[in-house]
Each structure stands twice: as structure tokens, then as C-alpha cells.
Motif scaffolding. Structure first.
Motif, mmCIF file in Angstrom:
data_model
loop_
_atom_site.group_PDB
_atom_site.id
_atom_site.type_symbol
_atom_site.label_atom_id
_atom_site.label_comp_id
_atom_site.label_asym_id
_atom_site.label_seq_id
_atom_site.Cartn_x
_atom_site.Cartn_y
_atom_site.Cartn_z
ATOM 1 N N ASP A 31 0.846 -1.190 0.000
ATOM 2 C CA ASP A 31 0.000 0.000 0.000
ATOM 3 C C ASP A 31 0.885 1.245 0.000
ATOM 4 O O ASP A 31 1.363 1.685 1.047
ATOM 5 N N ALA A 32 1.094 1.812 -1.169
ATOM 6 C CA ALA A 32 1.981 2.974 -1.310
ATOM 7 C C ALA A 32 1.378 4.243 -0.723
ATOM 8 O O ALA A 32 2.059 5.244 -0.595
ATOM 9 N N ARG A 33 0.108 4.189 -0.342
ATOM 10 C CA ARG A 33 -0.559 5.372 0.194
ATOM 11 C C ARG A 33 -0.523 5.439 1.717
ATOM 12 O O ARG A 33 -1.149 6.305 2.322
ATOM 13 N N LEU A 34 0.232 4.561 2.346
ATOM 14 C CA LEU A 34 0.318 4.576 3.807
ATOM 15 C C LEU A 34 0.839 5.917 4.309
ATOM 16 O O LEU A 34 1.782 6.478 3.751
ATOM 17 N N SER A 35 0.243 6.397 5.368
ATOM 18 C CA SER A 35 0.764 7.598 6.015
ATOM 19 C C SER A 35 2.028 7.209 6.783
ATOM 20 O O SER A 35 2.263 6.029 7.059
#
Length: 174
Positions: free
Chosen positions: A37-41
Motif C-alpha cells: 500500500d503505497a498510500r500509507l501515512s
């Protein structure tokens, strides 16, 4: 020198030559989590890897700066955007430089990926198109007629299942 696991990895210079960037278990975990998941904060990444947010941020920055992480992108379902047919196209080239023809091939419509390969072929392309007719035209008109292309051979992809991304196989990394 042993590095504490909550510190950012370091690279430096020894005898005028660049030292290879250190890449440890935490870095591998960061890469694995981002490959899922490249959108992880930064907060979520830090929680998953069990480090502080500061450490997660500095390690992520280091992975980007050293070229381990080259970008962040979305995974696209080809069919949902109208690309229903995909083929691997084997390309044999003549007296032309790889760099020159690779740029030309990559610029063609429907060409997703251009790879130099070993063996009796020179280049492997991934080509996706809306239908067989447009795929055929892309291969026969655009690719095969490109100056420097000697021959092409196409293999339709009938079904595709994702395997493990390299970053997700942490247990085999040394």
C-alpha cells in the motif's frame, strides 16, 4: 559497527569510493509495507514497522534518496480502463543501439514496458490494447515497422496472477 534498529541507515564514503547503502530488516519491512500500500501515512507505516514516526520518515527519505524506492504509483486493472488484450512481444533488433530503440518503443501507443533481455532475443515488450485488432496493428504497424526491428514474436497473456513482490519475501532476504 552495529546500528541500533531505530536509527536511520547510513551510507558514506570510504577511500574515495561510495559505500553501499545499508539495507536492514526495518528497511525491508518499510519496502514491503509500501509495496502492499503505497498510500500509507508515515504514522501507519511507523506502526506497522514498529518504529517511531521520525524514524519511519527518515528511513523512507533515505530509501528514496538512495534509489531503493524509485517512485509511488497506483496499480491499474487494465480491463477496467478498456485494455482487454495483453501480449508479451519478443523483439529482435539489428544494428541499432538499445538505448535508441528502447526510447522509441516506449513512446509507442499501448507499450507498457520495454525490457532488455538475455539470450537469442533482444527486447521484451508488454503491450496492452483494447482489442485484438488494435493489438495486431500496434505490433505489425508500429513495432515491427520501426527502423532497427528485425523480427517480432507475440505471446498473448490469457490469464495473470500476481506473485509475491520482492519486498514481501522478507524471510528469504539475507
Amino acid at each position: 559497527m552495529t546500528q541500533h534498529s531505530d536509527q536511520a541507515p547510513r551510507s558514506g564514503h570510504t577511500n574515495g569510493e561510495p559505500q553501499r547503502a545499508m539495507f536492514d530488516a526495518i528497511d525491508r519491512q518499510i519496502v514491503a509495507e509500501l509495496s502492499k500500500d503505497a498510500r500509507l501515512s508515515i504514522r501507519a507505516l511507523a506502526e506497522r514497522v514498529h518504529v517511531s514516526r521520525t524514524t519511519a520518515h527518515s528511513r523512507l527519505q533515505h530509501l528514496v534518496q538512495t534509489g531503493v524506492i524509485t517512485g509511488f504509483g497506483a496499480q491499474i486493472d487494465r480491463k477496467s480502463i478498456g485494455l482487454h488484450v495483453t501480449a508479451l512481444v519478443v523483439v529482435k533488433i539489428g544494428d541499432i543501439a538499445w538505448e535508441e530503440i528502447a526510447v522509441e518503443l516506449a513512446a509507442l501507443p499501448f507499450v507498457e514496458k520495454v525490457q532488455a533481455v538475455s539470450g537469442d532475443i533482444d527486447i521484451m515488450l508488454t503491450v496492452s490494447a483494447p482489442d485484438n485488432e488494435q493489438l495486431s496493428q500496434a505490433i505489425l504497424r508500429d513495432i515491427h515497422n520501426l527502423p532497427g526491428v528485425v523480427s517480432t514474436r507475440s505471446h498473448l497473456i490469457l490469464e495473470e496472477i500476481d506473485g509475491q513482490a520482492p519486498a514481501q519475501t522478507l524471510d528469504i532476504w539475507h
